[in-house]
Design a protein around this motif. Sequence first.
Motif, PDB file in Angstrom:
ATOM      1  N   ALA A  18      48.569  43.916  40.656  1.00  8.90           N
ATOM      2  CA  ALA A  18      49.415  42.978  39.912  1.00  8.90           C
ATOM      3  C   ALA A  18      49.507  41.624  40.605  1.00  8.90           C
ATOM      4  N   ASP A  19      49.589  41.614  41.932  1.00  9.13           N
ATOM      5  CA  ASP A  19      49.701  40.352  42.660  1.00  9.13           C
ATOM      6  C   ASP A  19      48.443  39.507  42.479  1.00  9.13           C
ATOM      7  N   GLU A  20      47.278  40.143  42.557  1.00 10.56           N
ATOM      8  CA  GLU A  20      46.036  39.402  42.362  1.00 10.56           C
ATOM      9  C   GLU A  20      45.952  38.812  40.962  1.00 10.56           C
ATOM     10  N   LEU A  21      46.296  39.599  39.966  1.00  9.63           N
ATOM     11  CA  LEU A  21      46.246  39.111  38.582  1.00  9.63           C
ATOM     12  C   LEU A  21      47.210  37.949  38.379  1.00  9.63           C
ATOM     13  N   SER A  22      48.388  38.042  38.996  1.00  9.55           N
ATOM     14  CA  SER A  22      49.371  36.963  38.876  1.00  9.55           C
ATOM     15  C   SER A  22      48.850  35.676  39.499  1.00  9.55           C
ATOM     16  N   ARG A  23      48.248  35.781  40.690  1.00  9.05           N
ATOM     17  CA  ARG A  23      47.720  34.592  41.349  1.00  9.05           C
ATOM     18  C   ARG A  23      46.548  33.993  40.580  1.00  9.05           C
ATOM     19  N   ILE A  40      36.935  33.728  31.581  1.00  4.73           N
ATOM     20  CA  ILE A  40      35.825  34.599  31.957  1.00  4.73           C
ATOM     21  C   ILE A  40      35.545  34.501  33.456  1.00  4.73           C
ATOM     22  N   THR A  41      35.591  33.300  34.016  1.00  2.26           N
ATOM     23  CA  THR A  41      35.313  33.139  35.447  1.00  2.26           C
ATOM     24  C   THR A  41      36.381  33.815  36.299  1.00  2.26           C
ATOM     25  N   ALA A  42      37.657  33.700  35.914  1.00  4.85           N
ATOM     26  CA  ALA A  42      38.725  34.336  36.683  1.00  4.85           C
ATOM     27  C   ALA A  42      38.669  35.849  36.543  1.00  4.85           C
ATOM     28  N   ALA A  43      38.340  36.339  35.342  1.00  6.87           N
ATOM     29  CA  ALA A  43      38.224  37.784  35.135  1.00  6.87           C
ATOM     30  C   ALA A  43      37.101  38.357  35.994  1.00  6.87           C
ATOM     31  N   ASP A  50      36.771  37.933  45.582  1.00  5.58           N
ATOM     32  CA  ASP A  50      36.651  36.564  46.105  1.00  5.58           C
ATOM     33  C   ASP A  50      37.360  36.554  47.454  1.00  5.58           C
ATOM     34  N   GLU A  51      36.580  36.642  48.537  1.00  6.32           N
ATOM     35  CA  GLU A  51      37.168  36.750  49.874  1.00  6.32           C
ATOM     36  C   GLU A  51      38.033  35.551  50.213  1.00  6.32           C
ATOM     37  N   ARG A  52      37.609  34.352  49.845  1.00 12.73           N
ATOM     38  CA  ARG A  52      38.362  33.151  50.183  1.00 12.73           C
ATOM     39  C   ARG A  52      39.738  33.146  49.534  1.00 12.73           C
ATOM     40  N   ALA A  53      39.839  33.731  48.344  1.00 11.88           N
ATOM     41  CA  ALA A  53      41.122  33.762  47.641  1.00 11.88           C
ATOM     42  C   ALA A  53      41.893  35.044  47.895  1.00 11.88           C
ATOM     43  N   GLY A  54      41.340  35.933  48.721  1.00 12.61           N
ATOM     44  CA  GLY A  54      42.022  37.191  49.007  1.00 12.61           C
ATOM     45  C   GLY A  54      41.995  38.170  47.853  1.00 12.61           C
ATOM     46  N   ILE A  55      40.918  38.108  47.033  1.00 15.42           N
ATOM     47  CA  ILE A  55      40.763  39.013  45.898  1.00 15.42           C
ATOM     48  C   ILE A  55      39.810  40.138  46.297  1.00 15.42           C
ATOM     49  N   GLU A  56      40.279  41.355  46.215  1.00 17.03           N
ATOM     50  CA  GLU A  56      39.487  42.510  46.643  1.00 17.03           C
ATOM     51  C   GLU A  56      38.318  42.765  45.694  1.00 17.03           C
ATOM     52  N   ARG A  57      37.198  43.158  46.259  1.00 22.47           N
ATOM     53  CA  ARG A  57      36.067  43.596  45.437  1.00 22.47           C
ATOM     54  C   ARG A  57      36.337  45.001  44.928  1.00 22.47           C
ATOM     55  N   LEU A  96      38.061  45.652  33.291  1.00 26.60           N
ATOM     56  CA  LEU A  96      37.872  44.664  32.232  1.00 26.60           C
ATOM     57  C   LEU A  96      39.117  44.542  31.363  1.00 26.60           C
ATOM     58  N   ALA A  97      39.699  45.676  30.991  1.00 28.14           N
ATOM     59  CA  ALA A  97      40.898  45.650  30.154  1.00 28.14           C
ATOM     60  C   ALA A  97      42.078  45.026  30.891  1.00 28.14           C
ATOM     61  N   ALA A  98      42.221  45.336  32.178  1.00 26.84           N
ATOM     62  CA  ALA A  98      43.311  44.759  32.955  1.00 26.84           C
ATOM     63  C   ALA A  98      43.165  43.252  33.079  1.00 26.84           C
ATOM     64  N   ALA A  99      41.933  42.773  33.289  1.00 27.53           N
ATOM     65  CA  ALA A  99      41.700  41.342  33.456  1.00 27.53           C
ATOM     66  C   ALA A  99      41.877  40.590  32.144  1.00 27.53           C
ATOM     67  N   VAL A 100      41.365  41.152  31.056  1.00 23.15           N
ATOM     68  CA  VAL A 100      41.375  40.456  29.769  1.00 23.15           C
ATOM     69  C   VAL A 100      42.734  40.546  29.089  1.00 23.15           C
TER      70      VAL A 100
END
Length: 363
Positions: A18-23, A40-43, A50-57, A96-100
């Motif tokens: 949830a924190d990643e999606l909020s940011r 699409i790019t953020a999803a 994205d390591e620089r943004a602290g987004i887990e793969r 995909l569903a969580a991001a979109v």
Amino acid sequence: MTGATTRMQRPPAELRWADELSRLRADDDAPRPPGWQLSITAAKRFIVGDERAGIERKFVGDPSLIDRALVTLATSRGLLLVGEPGTAKSLLSELLAAAVSGDSTLTVQGGAATTEDQIRYGWNYALLVADGPSQRSIVPGPVMRGMRDGKLVRFEEITRCPLEVQDSILSLLSDRVLAVPELGNSGMVFAIEGFNVIATANTRDRGVNEMSAALKRRFNFETVFPIADLATELALVERQAGALLERSGVPTPPRRDVLEVLVTTFRELRTGAAANGDALERMSAVMSTAEAVSVAHAVGLRGWYLRGEAGSAADIVECLAGTAAKDDADDLARLRRYLEQQVPRKSGSAWQDLHAARLRLPG
């Protein structure tokens, strides 16, 4: 995570991250398809990391697959993810569903017992008898809710459903309208922006109930392949097994050498080829990355709760039998031959422990 979320055995993606999606939503200034929570790019960043943004793969695979999947979902065609069992198709559809949509819970689990009512809508029969057909007596299914709310709907293992049940979504994908005949014009549900369908199908099950040509035309097909690289698969198994063990109350992380033995064993039995080039008998059972994670989790649990340690290669043998011999008795013999003939050729104490434990196999 909240206290309630931490008690869940497996929180949905939109709660877990949830924190990643909020940011991502806060920083997302790229154009978004109508009805989407993210561009699409953020999803894509949410899914591939994205390591620089602290987004887990979260998904290990071809990034171009994510591009194609997201573009498909922005069109009027559904997305069908196909591949071998255990290649993370369900995880990808959830991400995909969580991001979109910010919601991955509108899910139909396909199977022989799945009915059209479970997909589209049903009735509260007490209200139906008391008041007759009305909006109040309708029990909306995942597809009706997705159309009303403009969200993605996940249809898991679609080819395990009878053909007539599969075809119940034909008109929904074409006309984007769901009719409730008992309610007349007031029973027309028109999909709002953001609605689409992500389906999954295992290649081993596609012959169970082959999709009609008409339904196939309404989907773009994308194949999800097994992880090709040993180091990548090993890192994924280590990360996911470690997270599962932590949630199971095990403070000791899995041993790297034990995991290397486990992942190598799975890869060689899955592909039918040893690292030295020898041809092997391929297992008929699913020896996927997901199964390897489950076995690594079980090895860690055995080690900690039975002996107070991290788990050994010998524990792999104890945990493999239930994975390798599910519906083909010959698989147990194939596994035994692998342990007796191939494992002694490998160097390292963990491989020696695996070989010494071969007699623990049942039968």
